[in-house]
Design a protein around this motif. Structure first.
Motif, short mmCIF file in Angstrom:
data_model
loop_
_atom_site.label_atom_id
_atom_site.label_comp_id
_atom_site.label_asym_id
_atom_site.label_seq_id
_atom_site.Cartn_x
_atom_site.Cartn_y
_atom_site.Cartn_z
N VAL A 70 5.79 -8.65 -10.37
CA VAL A 70 7.24 -8.42 -10.41
C VAL A 70 7.60 -7.60 -9.18
CG1 VAL A 70 7.38 -8.51 -12.93
CG2 VAL A 70 6.92 -6.32 -11.79
N PRO A 71 8.89 -7.49 -8.81
CA PRO A 71 9.28 -6.62 -7.70
C PRO A 71 8.81 -5.19 -7.92
CG PRO A 71 11.09 -8.07 -8.28
CD PRO A 71 10.04 -8.27 -9.33
N HIS A 72 8.53 -4.49 -6.82
CA HIS A 72 7.99 -3.14 -6.97
C HIS A 72 8.93 -2.22 -7.71
CE1 HIS A 72 7.19 1.07 -5.74
NE2 HIS A 72 6.02 0.71 -6.19
N ALA A 73 10.23 -2.38 -7.55
CA ALA A 73 11.18 -1.52 -8.27
C ALA A 73 11.00 -1.65 -9.78
CB ALA A 73 12.61 -1.88 -7.88
N VAL A 74 10.64 -2.84 -10.24
CA VAL A 74 10.39 -3.06 -11.67
C VAL A 74 9.10 -2.34 -12.07
CG1 VAL A 74 9.96 -4.80 -13.45
CG2 VAL A 74 11.64 -5.24 -11.65
N GLN A 75 8.07 -2.43 -11.23
CA GLN A 75 6.83 -1.69 -11.52
C GLN A 75 7.09 -0.20 -11.61
OE1 GLN A 75 3.85 -2.60 -8.59
NE2 GLN A 75 3.61 -4.72 -9.22
N ARG A 76 7.86 0.34 -10.67
CA ARG A 76 8.12 1.78 -10.67
C ARG A 76 8.88 2.20 -11.93
NH1 ARG A 76 8.60 5.52 -6.58
NH2 ARG A 76 6.75 4.48 -5.74
N SER A 77 9.85 1.39 -12.33
CA SER A 77 10.57 1.68 -13.58
C SER A 77 9.62 1.67 -14.77
CB SER A 77 11.69 0.66 -13.78
OG SER A 77 12.34 0.85 -15.02
N ILE A 108 0.83 -1.21 0.00
CA ILE A 108 0.00 0.00 0.00
C ILE A 108 0.86 1.25 0.00
CG2 ILE A 108 -1.67 1.33 1.34
CD1 ILE A 108 -2.85 -1.40 2.24
N ALA A 109 1.92 1.27 0.81
CA ALA A 109 2.81 2.43 0.85
C ALA A 109 3.46 2.65 -0.51
CB ALA A 109 3.86 2.25 1.94
N ASN A 110 3.90 1.57 -1.15
CA ASN A 110 4.51 1.70 -2.48
C ASN A 110 3.50 2.21 -3.50
OD1 ASN A 110 7.05 0.78 -1.69
ND2 ASN A 110 6.57 -1.35 -2.14
N LEU A 111 2.27 1.74 -3.38
CA LEU A 111 1.21 2.15 -4.30
C LEU A 111 0.94 3.65 -4.20
CD1 LEU A 111 -2.08 0.08 -4.64
CD2 LEU A 111 -2.02 2.52 -4.96
N VAL A 112 0.91 4.17 -2.99
CA VAL A 112 0.72 5.61 -2.82
C VAL A 112 1.84 6.37 -3.51
CG1 VAL A 112 0.64 7.49 -1.14
CG2 VAL A 112 -0.62 5.38 -0.70
N GLY A 113 3.07 5.90 -3.35
CA GLY A 113 4.18 6.53 -4.04
C GLY A 113 4.06 6.47 -5.55
N ASP A 114 3.51 5.36 -6.06
CA ASP A 114 3.29 5.25 -7.50
C ASP A 114 2.34 6.33 -8.00
OD1 ASP A 114 4.86 2.96 -7.45
OD2 ASP A 114 3.16 1.58 -7.48
N GLY A 115 1.29 6.59 -7.23
CA GLY A 115 0.34 7.64 -7.62
C GLY A 115 0.99 9.00 -7.66
N VAL A 116 1.88 9.27 -6.72
CA VAL A 116 2.59 10.55 -6.70
C VAL A 116 3.49 10.68 -7.92
CG1 VAL A 116 4.28 11.94 -5.43
CG2 VAL A 116 2.49 10.71 -4.18
N VAL A 117 4.19 9.61 -8.26
CA VAL A 117 5.05 9.63 -9.44
C VAL A 117 4.23 9.83 -10.71
CG1 VAL A 117 6.59 8.22 -10.87
CG2 VAL A 117 6.89 8.27 -8.39
N ALA A 118 3.08 9.16 -10.79
CA ALA A 118 2.20 9.32 -11.96
C ALA A 118 1.79 10.77 -12.14
CB ALA A 118 0.98 8.42 -11.82
#
Length: 342
Positions: free
Chosen positions: A315-322, A29-39
């Protein structure tokens, strides 16, 4: 096609680190929130979070996650993918999204659907034999709540309302979409209510959904409602090269597809099906140019208003973020250039 929007969808699927150990739900969940900020920083148009009630997905309350993203962003629109309306209360759905709309400064959107899993029905005390009537009645009530209050409504699935107002109010009506997996009846129902059509295209050739887009147009004309937008949601992952993307996705794709197939009685799958979905189906996996070319082809064929990439591959979250960064920095500009070139 210059006004096409581009978004990201996630179900909050549980990720794993490079050793194969599962991340915890709080980490996901914490990673997902960060994904939204990056988007938002990438200038994407929409970020959607799905609702599930099972251990392999971390998000059961999308509005709370979206509220956390709203507090850290300024422009991106925020919605569900989907809110399982059949097992929820339309009044509470309206109230939660109206609250999100206030937090975000008017950026909330509701994507309502039946859901592709059924765990929420027994969890909240609903009988699957009422599957159709639950969705029909609750969508009807939601349509009234978002358009004009006070509301008078009666049905068989919840208490009736008489001249009832629901709070908080919103500065403008919230956009509502209906998530549709591909039945003509669902398409026509969406048109009847004047809601946006959110097509979940998760397998097979995207072109087969052209008939549904055309049906949606005809149904809107028949009902005499203004033209509503159409969005496409499909899974994928972007990496530096086609080969790397395939290598990153295959094992997780196979494991999840095998698990889901066992639950639903599907046959076994393997490399041939994986390659077929990438080359001719609805799996957008590859380097930036490959994924952009495929998205552009889908948009030319279906002539929709928004494309959402479901980025949470196993996949690992780092791959999702990339993948998110490559999608926003490279894929979307490439698609826009391709569409502008005809």
């Amino acid at each position: 096609m210059s006004d096409i929007e581009f978004g990201l969808d996630t179900f909050g699927g549980v990720t794993h680190d490079h050793s194969g150990a599962a991340d915890t739900h709080p980490e996901v969940i914490a990673n997902l929130v960060g994904d939204g900020v990056v988007a938002d920083e990438l200038g994407l148009d929409f970020f959607a979070v799905g609702e599930h009630h099972r251990p392999d997905f971390a998000v059961s309350a999308p509005e709370l996650v979206l509220a956390a993203i709203a507090a850290r962003t300024s422009s991106i629109r925020l919605g569900s993918a989907v809110t399982v309306l059949s097992s929820d209360d339309p009044v509470r759905v309206y109230e939660r999204f109206a609250t999100l709309d206030g937090i975000s400064g008017g950026r909330a959107e509701i994507v309502a659907g039946r859901g592709s899993f059924i765990e929420s029905f027994p969890l909240f005390g609903y009988d699957l034999k009422d599957y159709d009537v639950l969705f029909d009645e609750k969508l009807d009530l939601l349509s009234k709540l978002v358009r004009s209050q006070p509301v008078t409504w009666s049905g068989t699935t919840r208490a009736s309302l008489t001249d009832q107002s629901v709070f908080p109010t919103t500065a403008a009506p919230m956009p509502v979409w209906v998530g549709v997996g591909g039945t003509p009846e669902s398409v026509v129902r969406t048109a009847r209510y004047g809601f946006g059509l959110f097509l979940a295209i998760i397998g097979g050739a995207p072109s087969r959904f052209k008939a549904y887009v055309d049906l949606f147009d005809r149904a809107q004309d028949q009902f005499g409602v203004p033209r509503a937008p159409v969005a496409v949601h499909s899974p994928g992952l972007v990496a530096e090269t086609d080969e790397k993307a395939r290598d990153l996705v295959y094992d997780g794709w196979l494991a999840f597809r095998t698990k889901l197939g066992a639950e639903r009685g599907w046959g076994p799958v393997g490399p041939d099906e994986f390659e077929h979905e990438i080359e001719r189906g609805s799996l957008y996996v590859g380097g930036p140019e490959t994924v952009a070319t495929k998205i552009a082809a889908t948009l030319r064929t279906l002539k929709v208003n928004r494309f959402d990439l479901k980025y949470d591959q196993p996949v690992p979250h780092a791959v999702q973020r990339s993948s998110i960064e490559l999608y926003g920095d490279k894929v979307v500009p490439l698609v826009k250039d391709m569409l502008a070139g005809g």
